[in-house]
Design a protein around this motif. Structure first.
Motif, PDB file in Angstrom:
ATOM      1  N   TYR A 156     -12.942   2.628 -11.434  1.00  0.00           N
ATOM      2  CA  TYR A 156     -12.325   2.336 -10.150  1.00  0.00           C
ATOM      3  C   TYR A 156     -12.287   0.834  -9.902  1.00  0.00           C
ATOM      4  CZ  TYR A 156     -13.396   7.276  -9.608  1.00  0.00           C
ATOM      5  OH  TYR A 156     -13.489   8.625  -9.813  1.00  0.00           O
ATOM      6  N   GLY A 175      -9.616   9.240  -3.321  1.00  0.00           N
ATOM      7  CA  GLY A 175      -8.470   8.415  -3.694  1.00  0.00           C
ATOM      8  C   GLY A 175      -7.121   8.943  -3.295  1.00  0.00           C
ATOM      9  N   GLU A 212     -10.457   0.172  -4.708  1.00  0.00           N
ATOM     10  CA  GLU A 212     -10.700   1.609  -4.577  1.00  0.00           C
ATOM     11  C   GLU A 212     -12.131   1.880  -4.118  1.00  0.00           C
ATOM     12  OE1 GLU A 212      -7.730   3.586  -7.907  1.00  0.00           O
ATOM     13  OE2 GLU A 212      -9.522   2.513  -8.595  1.00  0.00           O
TER      14      GLU A 212
END
Length: 230
Positions: free
Chosen positions: A192, A228, A196
């Protein structure tokens, strides 16, 4: 083939779910079913944690010997793991750990996010004060873990299963429980960006606020963003 695959507690850093929550239908009706559940949990944990690696061939006789059980419950476990995409049966009838592609991992993440959103929405309104406090405590654990993919994956899935068990849908909870190891493996493997990670932190705090306010819409949106999904 791992040298130590005995029927013990799940490996450190992986998720274990008590059978009372994992199987809402009550106690297993016979010993063979109980051993099949244990074999499923043990082999699933080993795959999710990487003890059993992508593409590794599995031999039910060896697995049974290592776990100290017969081959029948091991075969039951392998069939269940095949059904959730963690084990392949090759044309030669050999079995192997399914290689995890990025696309599969992303699909698992999105599926978890959508199911988690539904679970959060349905659970929030009916959470007892104690359960709401427990949920917020688990969110705090997730906040501490975010930034470490393996720890965050465990914390996120732990929170998801906690809420789904209280969402009033035995089908939703059973499906998430059955797929817990495929989800855990996928979430542990994904990387990530800092953006994020920051978004997941904000969403976790928003979820805690939504739970305190018993806001189903807010809880659903926040849970999806944790995984997400915007």
């Amino acid at each position: 083939m791992p040298k130590d695959l005995a029927l013990t507690d799940p490996l450190p850093g992986t998720l274990g779910v008590p059978r009372a929550e994992a199987y809402l239908g009550g106690e297993p009706r016979r010993e063979r079913r109980y051993l099949g559940d244990e074999a499923f949990l043990e082999i699933g944990t080993a795959i999710a944690s990487g003890v059993l690696e992508d593409g590794e061939l599995l031999r039910d006789r060896e697995l049974a010997e290592q776990m100290g059980i017969s081959r029948t419950p091991v075969r039951e476990a392998i069939l269940r793991l095949q059904q959730i995409g963690m084990i392949d049966v090759l044309p030669s009838r050999a079995t192997r750990v399914t290689p995890l592609t990025r696309q599969i991992a992303e699909d698992c993440r999105r599926w978890a996010g959508y199911c988690g959103g539904i679970a959060a929405r349905q659970a929030v309104a009916s959470l007892s004060t104690t359960d709401a406090e427990t949920a917020v405590s688990r969110i705090d654990g997730l906040l501490e873990a975010i930034g470490s993919p393996a720890e965050a994956a465990t914390a996120a899935l732990d929170l998801l299963l906690f809420l789904s068990a209280r969402a009033g849908s035995s089908i939703l909870h059973a499906e998430l429980t059955e797929r817990q190891f495929s989800l855990l493996r996928a979430l542990r493997r994904l990387s990530y960006s800092s953006r994020e990670v920051d978004s997941a932190r904000r969403a976790s705090r928003e979820l805690a606020t939504a739970i305190a306010r018993r806001d189903g819409d807010g809880a659903e949106t926040a849970m999806r963003r944790i995984f997400g999904i915007r």
